[in-house]
Design a protein around this motif. Structure first.
Motif, short mmCIF file in Angstrom:
data_model
loop_
_atom_site.label_atom_id
_atom_site.label_comp_id
_atom_site.label_asym_id
_atom_site.label_seq_id
_atom_site.Cartn_x
_atom_site.Cartn_y
_atom_site.Cartn_z
N GLY A 184 45.05 31.17 1.26
CA GLY A 184 44.97 29.71 1.22
C GLY A 184 43.64 29.13 1.63
O GLY A 184 43.30 28.01 1.25
N ALA A 185 42.87 29.87 2.41
CA ALA A 185 41.61 29.34 2.95
C ALA A 185 40.38 30.05 2.40
O ALA A 185 39.25 29.68 2.75
CB ALA A 185 41.61 29.44 4.47
N ASP A 186 40.57 31.07 1.55
CA ASP A 186 39.45 31.88 1.05
C ASP A 186 38.65 32.47 2.22
O ASP A 186 37.41 32.46 2.22
CB ASP A 186 38.54 31.06 0.13
N PHE A 203 45.36 39.05 20.40
CA PHE A 203 44.33 38.99 19.37
C PHE A 203 43.04 38.43 19.97
O PHE A 203 43.08 37.52 20.80
CB PHE A 203 44.75 38.07 18.22
N LYS A 204 41.91 38.95 19.52
CA LYS A 204 40.62 38.43 19.93
C LYS A 204 39.76 38.24 18.69
O LYS A 204 39.54 39.18 17.93
CB LYS A 204 39.92 39.39 20.90
N GLU A 205 39.28 37.03 18.46
CA GLU A 205 38.46 36.74 17.28
C GLU A 205 37.10 37.42 17.39
O GLU A 205 36.46 37.40 18.43
CB GLU A 205 38.28 35.23 17.13
N VAL A 206 36.66 38.00 16.27
CA VAL A 206 35.38 38.69 16.23
C VAL A 206 34.44 38.07 15.19
O VAL A 206 33.27 37.82 15.46
CB VAL A 206 35.57 40.20 15.91
N ASN A 207 34.98 37.79 14.00
CA ASN A 207 34.13 37.30 12.91
C ASN A 207 35.01 36.66 11.84
O ASN A 207 36.23 36.84 11.83
CB ASN A 207 33.33 38.47 12.32
N THR A 208 34.39 35.93 10.92
CA THR A 208 35.09 35.36 9.76
C THR A 208 34.22 35.50 8.54
O THR A 208 33.03 35.16 8.56
CB THR A 208 35.43 33.87 9.97
N LEU A 209 34.80 36.03 7.45
CA LEU A 209 34.09 36.15 6.18
C LEU A 209 34.62 35.08 5.24
O LEU A 209 35.82 34.81 5.21
CB LEU A 209 34.32 37.52 5.55
N THR A 210 33.74 34.48 4.46
CA THR A 210 34.14 33.52 3.44
C THR A 210 34.01 34.19 2.08
O THR A 210 32.96 34.71 1.72
CB THR A 210 33.26 32.26 3.47
N GLY A 237 41.62 37.19 -10.37
CA GLY A 237 41.58 38.54 -10.92
C GLY A 237 40.24 39.20 -10.74
O GLY A 237 39.80 39.99 -11.58
N ASP A 238 39.58 38.90 -9.62
CA ASP A 238 38.27 39.47 -9.32
C ASP A 238 38.36 40.38 -8.10
O ASP A 238 39.31 40.33 -7.31
CB ASP A 238 37.25 38.37 -9.01
N ILE A 239 37.31 41.18 -7.94
CA ILE A 239 37.11 41.95 -6.71
C ILE A 239 35.74 41.57 -6.16
O ILE A 239 34.75 41.57 -6.89
CB ILE A 239 37.19 43.46 -6.96
N GLU A 240 35.72 41.23 -4.89
CA GLU A 240 34.46 40.87 -4.24
C GLU A 240 34.04 42.02 -3.33
O GLU A 240 34.84 42.53 -2.54
CB GLU A 240 34.60 39.59 -3.43
N VAL A 241 32.78 42.43 -3.47
CA VAL A 241 32.24 43.54 -2.71
C VAL A 241 31.37 43.01 -1.57
O VAL A 241 30.45 42.22 -1.81
CB VAL A 241 31.40 44.48 -3.60
N PHE A 242 31.68 43.42 -0.36
CA PHE A 242 30.89 43.05 0.81
C PHE A 242 30.19 44.29 1.36
O PHE A 242 30.79 45.38 1.43
CB PHE A 242 31.77 42.45 1.91
N LYS A 243 28.95 44.12 1.77
CA LYS A 243 28.18 45.21 2.39
C LYS A 243 28.00 44.91 3.87
O LYS A 243 27.73 43.77 4.26
CB LYS A 243 26.81 45.34 1.72
N LYS A 244 28.15 45.94 4.69
CA LYS A 244 27.99 45.74 6.12
C LYS A 244 26.51 45.67 6.47
O LYS A 244 25.72 46.55 6.13
CB LYS A 244 28.65 46.87 6.90
N VAL A 245 26.13 44.59 7.12
CA VAL A 245 24.75 44.37 7.56
C VAL A 245 24.80 44.11 9.06
O VAL A 245 25.22 43.03 9.50
CB VAL A 245 24.09 43.18 6.83
N GLY A 246 24.38 45.09 9.84
CA GLY A 246 24.53 44.97 11.29
C GLY A 246 26.01 44.97 11.65
O GLY A 246 26.75 45.87 11.26
N LYS A 247 26.45 43.92 12.34
CA LYS A 247 27.85 43.79 12.68
C LYS A 247 28.57 42.81 11.77
O LYS A 247 29.75 42.52 11.97
CB LYS A 247 28.00 43.36 14.15
N SER A 248 27.87 42.29 10.78
CA SER A 248 28.45 41.32 9.85
C SER A 248 28.58 41.91 8.45
O SER A 248 28.15 43.03 8.19
CB SER A 248 27.57 40.05 9.81
N TRP A 249 29.16 41.12 7.55
CA TRP A 249 29.36 41.54 6.16
C TRP A 249 28.74 40.51 5.23
O TRP A 249 28.89 39.31 5.43
CB TRP A 249 30.84 41.67 5.85
#
Length: 366
Positions: A184-186, A203-210, A237-249
């Protein structure tokens, strides 16, 4: 001489028999239940060599739409919206699944369940109400208590389907963090599980990806090297590819699973990577009813190499057989699991001709 030959013959027969017995393994199928169909979890005996499956028993539990298990017990998400939504635990015995207990969830329509590697806790994703639940588990599989509930209140660009947060799944990454897909929020929320001063899990929040706006993230797969994350976008109907950069994506590619020239509606359902990280597979429902194969480059990028019919309707969850020789696709709307042969070198699929009858199958687990 005769005695020696007899001994060798008996030994060969024994090894052959043990080998044949070793090819038969349990296969569990989660379903949507109804008075006219499934009563709960199907348990099959699956032959890893032939792909044949024999129904052993059916365990009653309401709409176990997603399941996870250890060697000793199985946890099911009972996807209900009538106030009885819960997660249920079952001991795995020689005589089938034996009910242990159940605990209610903090939202409604719990559609996904996952346990950590040590089987100390389980996380339930509730499609309605924006709730993510954390449960502690005993060594025998008993659900001890609901330790924490985190509620999300997001929205995105599609006003009909993204009017509120819809928590669709939680997957545990190679870094042992939780990756929570909010259709619902992408958004993909990254959380850790920690203990407070009283020893209670939180739970402990670490990061959020959009993710791509309007895509609707549903499920996630991680590359074996831990450097790439693949997010299935249900609505486009897509696939999104994220690459890890440091501690983020960082998002590096969005690619369609749809066949070139296809202009119908999509309902992407599931994705998985082969264990060698060379091929990714995804299912698409609604008008498509397909399974797509991608090759994976060294930089994590995807290239579409095959789009095949699933020979049914509503391909929901799918899974590899343990040796990855077969891909089993659960066609929810045609009450059947279709088996594909998988070529490990090319990654390509071909119809095995084998089918497993099951009413509204939506989750396949070995």
């Amino acid at each position: 001489m005769i005695t020696r030959l007899l001994f060798i013959s008996i030994l060969t027969m024994t090894v052959t028999l043990l080998s044949a017995q070793g090819t038969k393994i349990p296969l569990y199928v989660g379903t949507y239940t109804s008075d006219k169909g499934s009563k709960g979890i199907y348990e099959f005996e699956f032959d890893t060599q032939t792909g044949d499956a024999k129904l052993i028993r059916e365990t009653e539990t309401p709409s176990p739409s997603f399941i996870d298990r250890s060697s000793r017990f199985l946890i099911a998400a009972n996807e209900l919206t009538d106030g009885n939504q819960s997660i249920s635990s079952f001991a795995i015995t020689d005589n089938g699944l034996k009910f242990i207990n159940k605990v209610g969830t903090g939202g409604t329509a719990p559609c996904h369940i996952v346990m950590d590697k040590e089987r100390k806790f389980a996380v339930a994703s509730n499609y309605l109400g924006g709730a993510l639940d954390l449960f502690s588990l005993a060594d025998n599989g008993e659900i001890l208590s609901k330790e924490d509930t985190k509620t999300y209140n997001g929205s995105s660009v599609d006003k009909k389907r993204q009017e509120a947060s819809h928590i669709h799944s939680t997957f545990i990454g190679p870094d042992k963090l939780l990756y929570v897909s909010d259709l619902g929020a992408d958004k993909i929320y990254v959380l850790d599980v920690v203990k407070d001063k009283d020893g209670k899990l939180q739970f402990k929040e670490v990061n959020t990806l959009t993710s791509k706006l309007g895509g609707g993230p549903r499920h996630i797969a991680f590359h074996p090297n831990g450097k790439y994350l693949y997010s299935l976008l249900e609505m486009t109907g897509d696939i999104e590819v994220f690459k890890k950069v440091g501690k983020s994506w960082k998002s590096q590619q969005v690619i369609s699973m749809r066949k070139e020239g296809f202009d119908g509606k999509s309902g992407a359902a599931d994705l998985k990577l082969s264990s060698d990280g060379k091929f990714l597979y995804s299912t698409d429902r609604v008008d498509a009813n397909t399974i797509t194969v991608f090759s994976v480059a060294r930089n994590g990028a995807l290239k579409q190499i095959q789009v095949s019919s699933v020979f049914g309707k509503g391909p929901r969850n799918f899974n590899f057989s343990p040796d990855e020789r077969f891909v089993l696709v659960a066609n929810q709307l045609t009450d059947e699991i279709v088996l594909f042969n998988r070529d490990k070198k090319s990654g390509l699929l071909s119809d095995s001709g084998k089918r497993i009858k099951a009413f509204t199958p939506v989750c396949i687990l070995f």
